[in-house]
Write a protein that holds these residues in place. Structure first.
Motif, PDB file in Angstrom:
ATOM      1  N   ILE A  61       0.993  -1.281  -0.040  1.00  0.00           N
ATOM      2  CA  ILE A  61      -0.207   0.112   0.223  1.00  0.00           C
ATOM      3  C   ILE A  61       0.891   1.256   0.180  1.00  0.00           C
ATOM      4  CG2 ILE A  61      -1.538   1.283   1.462  1.00  0.00           C
ATOM      5  CD1 ILE A  61      -2.955  -1.297   2.333  1.00  0.00           C
ATOM      6  N   GLY A  62       1.926   1.182   0.701  1.00  0.00           N
ATOM      7  CA  GLY A  62       2.826   2.309   0.986  1.00  0.00           C
ATOM      8  C   GLY A  62       3.527   2.774  -0.442  1.00  0.00           C
ATOM      9  N   ALA A  63       3.876   1.440  -1.256  1.00  0.00           N
ATOM     10  CA  ALA A  63       4.352   1.688  -2.514  1.00  0.00           C
ATOM     11  C   ALA A  63       3.176   2.346  -3.629  1.00  0.00           C
ATOM     12  CB  ALA A  63       4.814   0.519  -3.160  1.00  0.00           C
ATOM     13  N   SER A  64       2.171   2.278  -3.212  1.00  0.00           N
ATOM     14  CA  SER A  64       1.081   2.726  -4.133  1.00  0.00           C
ATOM     15  C   SER A  64       0.554   4.265  -3.283  1.00  0.00           C
ATOM     16  CB  SER A  64      -0.099   1.821  -4.148  1.00  0.00           C
ATOM     17  OG  SER A  64       0.352   0.763  -4.672  1.00  0.00           O
ATOM     18  N   SER A  65       1.397   4.834  -2.638  1.00  0.00           N
ATOM     19  CA  SER A  65       0.776   5.887  -1.857  1.00  0.00           C
ATOM     20  C   SER A  65       0.335   7.180  -2.742  1.00  0.00           C
ATOM     21  CB  SER A  65       1.971   6.372  -0.751  1.00  0.00           C
ATOM     22  OG  SER A  65       3.028   6.677  -1.369  1.00  0.00           O
ATOM     23  N   PHE A  66       1.338   7.378  -3.825  1.00  0.00           N
ATOM     24  CA  PHE A  66       1.094   8.506  -4.744  1.00  0.00           C
ATOM     25  C   PHE A  66      -0.348   8.155  -5.445  1.00  0.00           C
ATOM     26  CE2 PHE A  66       0.720   9.877  -9.238  1.00  0.00           C
ATOM     27  CZ  PHE A  66       1.211  11.440  -9.254  1.00  0.00           C
ATOM     28  N   HIS A  67      -0.574   6.928  -5.994  1.00  0.00           N
ATOM     29  CA  HIS A  67      -1.895   6.535  -6.586  1.00  0.00           C
ATOM     30  C   HIS A  67      -3.180   6.827  -5.616  1.00  0.00           C
ATOM     31  CE1 HIS A  67       0.040   5.428 -10.537  1.00  0.00           C
ATOM     32  NE2 HIS A  67       1.158   5.070  -9.475  1.00  0.00           N
ATOM     33  N   ILE A  68      -2.843   6.513  -4.417  1.00  0.00           N
ATOM     34  CA  ILE A  68      -4.202   6.491  -3.248  1.00  0.00           C
ATOM     35  C   ILE A  68      -4.172   7.717  -3.354  1.00  0.00           C
ATOM     36  CG2 ILE A  68      -4.792   5.928  -0.950  1.00  0.00           C
ATOM     37  CD1 ILE A  68      -2.942   3.492  -1.354  1.00  0.00           C
ATOM     38  N   MET A  69      -3.385   8.776  -3.201  1.00  0.00           N
ATOM     39  CA  MET A  69      -3.526  10.207  -2.702  1.00  0.00           C
ATOM     40  C   MET A  69      -4.113  10.779  -4.068  1.00  0.00           C
ATOM     41  SD  MET A  69      -0.433  12.974  -1.910  1.00  0.00           S
ATOM     42  CE  MET A  69      -0.163  11.986  -0.248  1.00  0.00           C
ATOM     43  N   MET A  70      -3.736  10.293  -4.977  1.00  0.00           N
ATOM     44  CA  MET A  70      -4.208  11.163  -6.336  1.00  0.00           C
ATOM     45  C   MET A  70      -5.787  10.710  -6.748  1.00  0.00           C
ATOM     46  SD  MET A  70      -3.726  13.013  -9.110  1.00  0.00           S
ATOM     47  CE  MET A  70      -1.942  13.337  -8.997  1.00  0.00           C
ATOM     48  N   HIS A  71      -6.154   9.192  -6.470  1.00  0.00           N
ATOM     49  CA  HIS A  71      -7.397   8.852  -6.946  1.00  0.00           C
ATOM     50  C   HIS A  71      -8.479   8.548  -5.918  1.00  0.00           C
ATOM     51  CE1 HIS A  71      -5.309   8.706 -10.712  1.00  0.00           C
ATOM     52  NE2 HIS A  71      -4.326   7.736 -10.332  1.00  0.00           N
ATOM     53  N   HIS A  72      -8.196   8.354  -4.655  1.00  0.00           N
ATOM     54  CA  HIS A  72      -9.326   7.971  -3.709  1.00  0.00           C
ATOM     55  C   HIS A  72     -10.392   8.941  -3.625  1.00  0.00           C
ATOM     56  CE1 HIS A  72      -7.349  10.665  -0.911  1.00  0.00           C
ATOM     57  NE2 HIS A  72      -8.623  10.392  -0.169  1.00  0.00           N
ATOM     58  N   VAL A  73     -10.386  10.104  -3.909  1.00  0.00           N
ATOM     59  CA  VAL A  73     -11.590  10.931  -3.629  1.00  0.00           C
ATOM     60  C   VAL A  73     -12.402  10.463  -5.013  1.00  0.00           C
ATOM     61  CG1 VAL A  73     -12.385  13.194  -3.849  1.00  0.00           C
ATOM     62  CG2 VAL A  73     -10.306  12.467  -2.344  1.00  0.00           C
ATOM     63  N   ALA A  74     -11.673  10.420  -6.145  1.00  0.00           N
ATOM     64  CA  ALA A  74     -12.610  10.140  -7.393  1.00  0.00           C
ATOM     65  C   ALA A  74     -13.343   8.877  -7.071  1.00  0.00           C
ATOM     66  CB  ALA A  74     -11.621  10.018  -8.508  1.00  0.00           C
ATOM     67  N   VAL A  75     -12.744   7.897  -6.654  1.00  0.00           N
ATOM     68  CA  VAL A  75     -13.413   6.417  -6.174  1.00  0.00           C
ATOM     69  C   VAL A  75     -14.385   6.584  -5.310  1.00  0.00           C
ATOM     70  CG1 VAL A  75     -12.919   4.188  -5.171  1.00  0.00           C
ATOM     71  CG2 VAL A  75     -11.108   5.278  -6.469  1.00  0.00           C
ATOM     72  N   PHE A  76     -14.293   7.733  -4.373  1.00  0.00           N
ATOM     73  CA  PHE A  76     -15.686   7.847  -3.621  1.00  0.00           C
ATOM     74  C   PHE A  76     -16.878   8.261  -4.563  1.00  0.00           C
ATOM     75  CE2 PHE A  76     -12.981   9.297   0.406  1.00  0.00           C
ATOM     76  CZ  PHE A  76     -12.477   7.853   0.568  1.00  0.00           C
ATOM     77  N   ARG A  77     -16.478   9.231  -5.426  1.00  0.00           N
ATOM     78  CA  ARG A  77     -17.617   9.696  -6.326  1.00  0.00           C
ATOM     79  C   ARG A  77     -18.244   8.499  -7.159  1.00  0.00           C
ATOM     80  NH1 ARG A  77     -18.186  11.920  -3.067  1.00  0.00           N
ATOM     81  NH2 ARG A  77     -19.699  13.349  -4.130  1.00  0.00           N
ATOM     82  N   VAL A  78     -17.343   7.586  -7.546  1.00  0.00           N
ATOM     83  CA  VAL A  78     -17.961   6.517  -8.422  1.00  0.00           C
ATOM     84  C   VAL A  78     -18.817   5.707  -7.580  1.00  0.00           C
ATOM     85  CG1 VAL A  78     -17.207   4.401  -9.847  1.00  0.00           C
ATOM     86  CG2 VAL A  78     -15.894   6.792 -10.029  1.00  0.00           C
ATOM     87  N   ILE A 111      -4.332   0.146  -9.907  1.00  0.00           N
ATOM     88  CA  ILE A 111      -4.055   1.179 -10.969  1.00  0.00           C
ATOM     89  C   ILE A 111      -2.523   1.278 -10.946  1.00  0.00           C
ATOM     90  CG2 ILE A 111      -4.032   3.434 -11.607  1.00  0.00           C
ATOM     91  CD1 ILE A 111      -6.904   3.746 -10.627  1.00  0.00           C
ATOM     92  N   ARG A 112      -2.053   1.036  -9.934  1.00  0.00           N
ATOM     93  CA  ARG A 112      -0.516   1.407  -9.684  1.00  0.00           C
ATOM     94  C   ARG A 112       0.068  -0.100 -10.300  1.00  0.00           C
ATOM     95  NH1 ARG A 112       4.373  -0.854  -6.587  1.00  0.00           N
ATOM     96  NH2 ARG A 112       5.876   0.870  -6.924  1.00  0.00           N
ATOM     97  N   SER A 113      -0.541  -1.123 -10.148  1.00  0.00           N
ATOM     98  CA  SER A 113       0.137  -2.472 -10.541  1.00  0.00           C
ATOM     99  C   SER A 113       0.049  -2.366 -12.102  1.00  0.00           C
ATOM    100  CB  SER A 113      -0.796  -3.497 -10.013  1.00  0.00           C
ATOM    101  OG  SER A 113      -1.867  -3.798 -10.531  1.00  0.00           O
ATOM    102  N   LEU A 114      -1.150  -1.976 -12.697  1.00  0.00           N
ATOM    103  CA  LEU A 114      -1.065  -1.840 -14.136  1.00  0.00           C
ATOM    104  C   LEU A 114      -0.111  -0.972 -14.639  1.00  0.00           C
ATOM    105  CD1 LEU A 114      -5.077  -1.595 -14.585  1.00  0.00           C
ATOM    106  CD2 LEU A 114      -3.502  -3.598 -14.926  1.00  0.00           C
ATOM    107  N   VAL A 115       0.226   0.219 -14.106  1.00  0.00           N
ATOM    108  CA  VAL A 115       1.180   1.311 -14.619  1.00  0.00           C
ATOM    109  C   VAL A 115       2.569   0.314 -14.297  1.00  0.00           C
ATOM    110  CG1 VAL A 115       2.376   3.294 -13.939  1.00  0.00           C
ATOM    111  CG2 VAL A 115      -0.091   3.183 -13.827  1.00  0.00           C
TER     112      VAL A 115
END
Length: 377
Positions: A296-313, A367-371
């Protein structure tokens, strides 16, 4: 893509776990979930953002000072390039949503695409949590330039040796004094408007320097302290701070506001909160939960960037279900259109927040794993 730890090929698992915990606390904070605040003694907003600064400082390499522009270019590539790619995507989405009544979304423009990220970072709503990335870049640039300046003003071999030995202490003490002064000025209402940007940076720099100081001077002593003694002492000290501050420990790093107690308290709670979770991270480094948190720590950039958008979805999915399921009350559409972190709880049942928590973390991890998979091919 950038993250706030080291690259996967050279990871410090303890710091990876600490970063994973920090990003979980960020998501919990946006969901108004206090389950990991230790009965409210360690409120997230009294330290969680600062953990990322501490970890980033921990990984600073003094040898970078031999190539300052190379360092800045590398940091721009790892932090700003992925940030601006995501900012452009969210800018396009925000432009569309703004036409449908989403008040926290702004139409895309050159200013909010390139300049506003360094001023506020909340320009497109859906990615507002990523304001930290440009701010971290500025902190890292200021740090290496200041250290390079200290190198250039060495006058004698004796002074060279003394500054080389104590440079981390000098940087921390000087920036801490500036940070405490910034908090004091903010409490008096003097850090406002355009002053908020330099105020934010001045507040953040000492925590970055603390990470450097910890690795160079303090870590070896910290590791000698028994876990029970360390945790017990931290809770006791935090209880004293909590009592002196009447429980008013939360503050806003991004806006440099809400400092409700003594000017030194934000830094004190940053130390206690970071140290608490650092010790816990060290305790679980070789465990299965530790491996999961490290990922999860390795994905911190992606979580920081995308989690609010996930909430909206998820809110949108809930709205669709409410149209199909009889007696299911639909989401509050007024709040959905005006509140970036609104979450819909069927029947006002609090446990539904766990759905948002899990999705807000796991989907960005995916998402990070795909990148990463694409970059390795």
């Amino acid at each position: 893509m950038a993250d706030f730890v080291s690259r996967d090929t050279d990871r410090n698992r303890t710091m990876g776990i600490l970063t994973g915990i920090a990003i979980i606390l960020v998501v919990l904070g946006h969901l108004d979930m206090n389950e990991l605040s230790v009965f409210g003694l360690f409120p997230y907003y009294s330290f969680h953002v600062c953990i990322f600064l501490f970890v980033s400082g921990y990984f600073y390499k003094p040898e970078s000072e031999t190539g300052v522009f190379k360092f800045i270019g590398r940091k721009a590539l790892r932090l700003l390039v992925p940030y601006y790619i995501c900012n452009l995507i969210y800018g396009i989405i925000s432009t569309v949503l703004s036409k449908y009544g989403f008040t926290f979304c702004q139409p895309i423009s050159l200013r909010n695409l390139f300049i506003e990220p360094f001023l506020g970072g909340h320009q497109f709503g859906l990615n507002f949590a990523s304001w930290f990335v440009p701010a971290l870049f500025i902190v890292e640039v200021i740090n290496i330039l200041a250290r390079r300046f200290l190198t250039l003003i060495r006058l004698t071999d004796e002074l060279l040796l003394r500054i080389h030995t104590d440079r981390d202490v000098i940087m921390f003490v000087c920036t801490l004094a500036a940070g405490i002064a910034t908090v004091y000025l903010a409490q008096g209402g003097h850090v406002w408007g355009l002053y908020k940007t330099p105020g934010r940076i001045l507040f953040m720099i000492p925590v970055y320097e603390l990470g450097i100081l910890y690795r160079s001077h303090l870590e070896e002593y910290d590791k000698r302290i028994p876990d029970a003694v360390c945790l017990g002492a931290l809770c006791a000290v935090q209880l004293i701070i909590y009592s002196l501050s009447e429980g008013l420990l939360n503050f806003s790093v991004v806006w440099c506001t809400s400092f409700a107690s003594y000017a030194w308290v934000p830094y004190a709670t940053t130390v206690t909160g970071t140290w608490l979770w650092l010790r816990i991270s060290r305790m679980i480094t070789d465990s299965s939960p530790g491996y999961a948190l490290d990922r999860i720590g390795a994905s911190s950039f992606h979580i920081m960037m995308h989690h609010v958008a996930v909430f909206r979805v998820i809110d949108l999915i809930m709205y669709g279900l409410s149209l199909c399921i009889k007696d299911m009350t639909p989401p509050d559409m007024t709040r959905y259109l005006t509140d970036a972190v609104y979450v819909y709880l069927p029947g006002d049942m609090y446990p539904w927040k766990c759905v948002y928590l899990a999705a807000g973390i796991l989907i960005p991890v995916f998402i990070r794993s795909l990148v990463v998979k694409r970059e390795t091919h």
